[in-house]
Design a protein around this motif. Structure first.
Motif, PDB file in Angstrom:
ATOM      1  N   PHE A 167      87.388  -0.108   7.256  1.00 17.14           N
ATOM      2  CA  PHE A 167      86.847  -1.199   8.067  1.00 17.14           C
ATOM      3  C   PHE A 167      85.404  -1.555   7.716  1.00 17.14           C
ATOM      4  O   PHE A 167      84.827  -2.461   8.315  1.00 17.14           O
ATOM      5  N   TYR A 168      84.813  -0.826   6.762  1.00 15.80           N
ATOM      6  CA  TYR A 168      83.455  -1.143   6.339  1.00 15.80           C
ATOM      7  C   TYR A 168      83.482  -2.363   5.412  1.00 15.80           C
ATOM      8  O   TYR A 168      84.469  -2.610   4.721  1.00 15.80           O
ATOM      9  N   PRO A 169      82.382  -3.110   5.346  1.00 19.04           N
ATOM     10  CA  PRO A 169      82.356  -4.300   4.466  1.00 19.04           C
ATOM     11  C   PRO A 169      82.209  -3.960   2.990  1.00 19.04           C
ATOM     12  O   PRO A 169      82.412  -4.823   2.132  1.00 19.04           O
ATOM     13  N   ASP A 170      81.839  -2.707   2.672  1.00 22.43           N
ATOM     14  CA  ASP A 170      81.616  -2.332   1.278  1.00 22.43           C
ATOM     15  C   ASP A 170      82.900  -2.477   0.460  1.00 22.43           C
ATOM     16  O   ASP A 170      84.003  -2.166   0.926  1.00 22.43           O
ATOM     17  N   ARG A 171      82.722  -2.939  -0.763  1.00 25.40           N
ATOM     18  CA  ARG A 171      83.867  -3.093  -1.668  1.00 25.40           C
ATOM     19  C   ARG A 171      84.383  -1.713  -2.073  1.00 25.40           C
ATOM     20  O   ARG A 171      83.614  -0.818  -2.423  1.00 25.40           O
ATOM     21  N   ARG A 172      85.703  -1.528  -2.031  1.00 19.92           N
ATOM     22  CA  ARG A 172      86.317  -0.255  -2.383  1.00 19.92           C
ATOM     23  C   ARG A 172      87.428  -0.500  -3.401  1.00 19.92           C
ATOM     24  O   ARG A 172      88.039  -1.577  -3.415  1.00 19.92           O
ATOM     25  N   PRO A 173      87.713   0.477  -4.254  1.00 21.28           N
ATOM     26  CA  PRO A 173      88.753   0.299  -5.268  1.00 21.28           C
ATOM     27  C   PRO A 173      90.117  -0.004  -4.636  1.00 21.28           C
ATOM     28  O   PRO A 173      90.445   0.512  -3.556  1.00 21.28           O
ATOM     29  N   VAL A 174      90.904  -0.822  -5.307  1.00 24.18           N
ATOM     30  CA  VAL A 174      92.239  -1.186  -4.841  1.00 24.18           C
ATOM     31  C   VAL A 174      93.248  -0.823  -5.928  1.00 24.18           C
ATOM     32  O   VAL A 174      93.019  -1.102  -7.112  1.00 24.18           O
TER      33      VAL A 174
ATOM     34  N   GLY B 127      94.048   2.129  -0.865  1.00 24.75           N
ATOM     35  CA  GLY B 127      92.618   1.809  -0.861  1.00 24.75           C
ATOM     36  C   GLY B 127      92.348   0.410  -0.367  1.00 24.75           C
ATOM     37  O   GLY B 127      93.085  -0.159   0.436  1.00 24.75           O
ATOM     38  N   GLY B 128      91.255  -0.178  -0.866  1.00 25.16           N
ATOM     39  CA  GLY B 128      90.852  -1.510  -0.428  1.00 25.16           C
ATOM     40  C   GLY B 128      90.129  -1.471   0.909  1.00 25.16           C
ATOM     41  O   GLY B 128      89.766  -0.405   1.409  1.00 25.16           O
ATOM     42  N   ASN B 129      89.938  -2.649   1.485  1.00 24.00           N
ATOM     43  CA  ASN B 129      89.281  -2.706   2.798  1.00 24.00           C
ATOM     44  C   ASN B 129      89.847  -3.848   3.638  1.00 24.00           C
ATOM     45  O   ASN B 129      90.680  -4.642   3.177  1.00 24.00           O
ATOM     46  N   ALA B 130      89.379  -3.925   4.880  1.00 27.68           N
ATOM     47  CA  ALA B 130      89.932  -4.883   5.839  1.00 27.68           C
ATOM     48  C   ALA B 130      89.660  -6.323   5.437  1.00 27.68           C
ATOM     49  O   ALA B 130      90.456  -7.215   5.750  1.00 27.68           O
ATOM     50  N   LYS B 131      88.549  -6.569   4.769  1.00 31.31           N
ATOM     51  CA  LYS B 131      88.229  -7.937   4.365  1.00 31.31           C
ATOM     52  C   LYS B 131      89.273  -8.493   3.390  1.00 31.31           C
ATOM     53  O   LYS B 131      89.581  -9.681   3.410  1.00 31.31           O
ATOM     54  N   LEU B 132      89.828  -7.634   2.558  1.00 32.21           N
ATOM     55  CA  LEU B 132      90.872  -8.067   1.633  1.00 32.21           C
ATOM     56  C   LEU B 132      92.125  -8.488   2.393  1.00 32.21           C
ATOM     57  O   LEU B 132      92.815  -9.433   2.011  1.00 32.21           O
TER      58      LEU B 132
END
Length: 588
Positions: free
Chosen positions: A358-365, A389-394
């Motif tokens: 849920f953090y805005p930081d980009r994470r590997p997908v 992986g990934g994040n909520a923004k995606l």
């Protein structure tokens, strides 16, 4: 609607008393006031708003409309009889719950499901409804065996799920488990497996408010914490008695377990090892019905949400192999022919690493490329994809929606509902398996609560008179104007009578307060309350971060995907509908 007697707030019970009358006349009136207390308490009983009841049928609505006071229906509004007829024509059976339904969906912040475009789900203890005592006993076992390999003397220890419940806080500095009210003040506590008395709690914590931001405290906010808390409490006992050192074997390192805090670290690390080594998950996958409640209405709830136009997403910290095995076993048998569990979701995310997801930081997908979990690098989420992986923004970008258009459903008060709401403004639902036992327990404890309310009312009435007589005694001692007839001796005698009576009432109340909710959990009482009249810290967190909460996902079936959950009117200490002051009007 579901009738339920409200508990008076602490502020209402401790409210100031207006007393301006002849003390002797008041004392005379008090001698026959016991029955009045019961009648007034009954008069103040109110109904809980409909959000806490089972979904209203037409007949239930018919019974509820206009029953409190007569009013004229606006033009074009169906009458109760017409509403009931439509319901019965469409197969709705007359039903009005006599108490709060254990499987209800409860609302803290109004939520209209018709405005929700996407529903995201956690898996563990959410879509997969584990049998808590079975799962946590095995987690306890593997944690204990890891400690044994490190030389800890753990022989003879047995899992006891009642020692810990969700919402308890570990004081790593003192080796205590504490239960706090909504302000963070300790209301119950245990040292090891022994419950502390009120005087011991006062000595340890006085009016110290618990600050969960400090490393001293660890908040047990999920059922996965039950095994950890239980084993820690038992080892605190062995540390206190010296058995931890006396019976330890190599490679036990005494220097690393010389404090309660270090002991907690050792237990916490062992539980983490139990989860990541894979032994526990292998055991679960080998006998899923032993560990998981099989519920056909889980599948029905998800199917109906899809049919209503909702996009569904699965977001879990579990890996693909474990997720696929459990979801296939639990959901596929109840889906239409030709449909499998993955067809329920537009996007599936495993190994999500919440709360970081849920953090805005980009994470590997990574995209799951094969049934056995082989992955290839990805850059975005797309519908009908399975990712790690990934994040909520995606996810928001893939669906073209943000914020309050998304409802996230999970069991972890921090990693699921807190982060989704605070960081992204998503709407949230907390799943609390133990809520059914809590609601049933509150219903069973209603008679004891009414008795306490009667005693508190009687106590207030006594205090109203006693305080005025004490004030009169103070005036006389300072040669002020006397407002009460009678001699000093008569005044002192009446004060003594009242003090004895108040002490008797307090003695009667004490065991009620000590045992409040013990039929739900003999160590901690009600999960949602701390003390007779206040909410627990956990309940305050739920109200702050969860828009709705319920015991299991299948409870949504009864409410439909078109439900508009509405929060109840909140109590106020100064609201005359619940005000519980004692007022005696003076003769002028």
């Amino acid at each position: 609607r579901s009738p339920c007697a409200p508990t008076p707030t602490a502020a209402a019970m401790a409210a100031s008393v207006v007393l301006a009358c002849s003390a002797l006349a008041a004392l005379s009136m008090m001698s026959g006031s016991g029955g009045m207390a019961g009648r007034r308490a009954s008069k103040n009983t109110a109904a809980v708003p409909a959000n806490t009841a089972a979904p209203a049928t037409a007949a239930g609505l018919s019974a509820g409309i206009g029953e409190e006071h007569s009013f004229r229906l606006p033009p074009h509004v169906l009458t109760p009889e017409e509403l009931a007829e439509i319901g019965q024509t469409n197969g709705m059976q007359p039903h009005e719950p006599s108490s709060v339904p254990p499987r209800g969906v409860f609302c803290t912040s109004s939520l209209d499901l018709t405005k929700i475009k996407c529903i995201g789900y956690d898996m563990d203890y959410t879509l997969i409804d584990y049998k808590m005592e079975v799962w946590e006993e095995r987690a306890y076992h593997y944690c204990k065996e890891h400690l044994r390999s490190k030389g800890f003397p753990v022989s003879g220890l047995r899992f006891n799920h009642e020692l810990v419940c969700r919402g308890i806080v570990i004081d790593k500095e003192k080796g205590n488990l504490v239960k706090c009210d909504r302000f963070g003040y300790v209301r119950r506590a245990m040292h090891g497996t022994r419950r502390l008395s009120e005087s011991e709690i006062a000595k340890e914590y006085r009016r110290q408010a618990i600050d969960l931001r400090l490393s001293r405290w660890s908040f047990l906010n999920t059922l996965f914490s039950v095994s950890e808390g239980c084993l820690y409490m038992q080892l605190v006992d062995r540390l206190d008695t010296g058995e931890l050192y006396a019976k330890a074997e190599p490679p036990f390192d005494e220097m690393r377990c010389s404090s309660y805090s270090q002991l907690f670290t050792a237990v916490s690390k062992s539980l983490f090892k139990a989860h990541v080594t894979g032994q526990l998950k292998e055991e679960v996958m080998g006998d899923i019905p032993r560990f998981v409640n099989m519920d056909s209405e889980m599948s029905q709830a998800l199917l109906e949400q899809r049919q209503a136009g909702k996009k569904l997403a699965l977001i879990t910290n579990s890996d693909w192999v474990y997720t696929s095995k459990l979801m296939k076993t639990v959901y596929n048998p109840f889906l239409p022919d030709g449909m499998v569990w993955t067809d329920l979701f537009e996007i599936i995310v495993v190994s999500a690493c919440k709360p970081e997801f849920f953090y805005p930081d980009r994470r590997p997908v990574y995209q799951i490329a094969t049934p056995d979990g082989m992955m290839r690098e990805g850059f975005r989420f797309e519908e009908n994809g399975i990712y790690a992986g990934g994040n909520a923004k995606l996810l928001e970008k893939a669906f073209g929606i943000t914020g309050e258009e998304i409802l996230y459903v999970g069991d972890h008060i921090y990693s699921d509902v807190n982060m989704a709401k605070r960081g992204l403004s998503w709407r949230t639902c907390l799943i609390m398996q133990e809520l059914e036992l809590e609601v049933e327990g509150l219903s069973k404890g209603a008679s004891a609560q009414r008795e306490v309310q009667r005693l508190l009312r009687l106590q207030q009435q006594h205090a109203a008179v006693l305080n005025q007589l004490l004030n009169e005694q103070s005036r006389r001692a300072n040669k002020g104007h006397s407002a009460v007839p009678g001699t000093d001796e008569q005044l002192a005698a009446n004060i003594k009578r009242l003090e004895v009576s108040v002490d008797t009432i307090n003695a009667k109340l004490k065991p009620y307060f000590f045992a409040d909710g013990n039929h739900v959990n003999r160590h901690w009482g009600y999960m949602s309350r701390a003390g007779f009249a206040d909410k627990s810290h956990l309940m305050r967190q739920i109200e702050k971060y969860a828009d709705i909460y319920t015991s299991r996902v299948s409870n949504f079936v009864a409410y439909t995907p078109f439900m508009h959950f509405k929060a109840p009117r909140q109590s106020l200490a100064h609201d005359m509908e619940i005000l519980n002051h004692v007022e005696i009007v003076a003769d002028k």
